[in-house]
Design a protein around this motif. Structure first.
Motif, PDB file in Angstrom:
ATOM      1  N   SER A 110      -7.117  -3.938  -4.592  1.00  0.00           N
ATOM      2  CA  SER A 110      -6.518  -2.641  -4.268  1.00  0.00           C
ATOM      3  C   SER A 110      -6.791  -1.647  -5.399  1.00  0.00           C
ATOM      4  N   PRO A 161       0.824  -1.213   0.000  1.00  0.00           N
ATOM      5  CA  PRO A 161       0.000   0.000   0.000  1.00  0.00           C
ATOM      6  C   PRO A 161       0.858   1.264   0.000  1.00  0.00           C
ATOM      7  N   LYS A 162       0.392   2.258  -0.707  1.00  0.00           N
ATOM      8  CA  LYS A 162       1.033   3.582  -0.772  1.00  0.00           C
ATOM      9  C   LYS A 162       2.473   3.515  -1.269  1.00  0.00           C
ATOM     10  N   ARG A 208      -5.299   0.679   0.310  1.00  0.00           N
ATOM     11  CA  ARG A 208      -4.911   0.432   1.705  1.00  0.00           C
ATOM     12  C   ARG A 208      -4.436  -0.983   1.962  1.00  0.00           C
TER      13      ARG A 208
END
Length: 121
Positions: A63, A42-43, A105
């Motif tokens: 995602s 994530p990110k 996330r």
């Protein structure tokens, strides 16, 4: 840059479960030589990838992923947003730079079907 092809994936509903049918095109299936599944946290963002002689066929399992594509890193990039609701198979032609950014996330899974056997060094 070659043509980027974005093809809708057929979703077959079976009660509370779904089956995602990526393709039934026999000509396409015969061109696939290897299949990979990659993770992206994530990110985070993968480094830019480039293939001189391999066509990539990308599908996102979960995602929210932004796929950036260009034939020249100094020029404008095309961005394609993908997630479970925007279920597409993306064909990335040879001689194209591409990268993934996970804006979701949870860990993202990327299915990559290529038209050549990978040579290990």
């Amino acid at each position: 840059m070659g043509k980027i092809i974005k093809k809708k994936v057929k979703i077959i509903s079976l009660g509370q479960e779904n089956i995602y049918k990526i393709t039934d095109n026999e000509a396409f299936i015969k061109t696939i030589k290897e299949v990979y599944i990659s993770e992206i946290k994530p990110k985070s963002q993968k480094t830019w990838k480039y293939s001189e002689d391999t066509e990539q066929n990308i599908y996102i399992f979960n995602s929210k992923i932004e796929l950036s594509i260009t034939n020249d890193l100094k020029k404008k990039k095309r961005i394609i947003s993908l997630d479970k609701k925007l279920s597409y198979l993306i064909k990335i032609p040879k001689k194209t730079f591409y990268t993934f950014k996970n804006t979701g996330r949870k860990i993202g899974f990327i299915l990559n079907m290529i038209d050549k056997k990978h040579k290990t060094k």
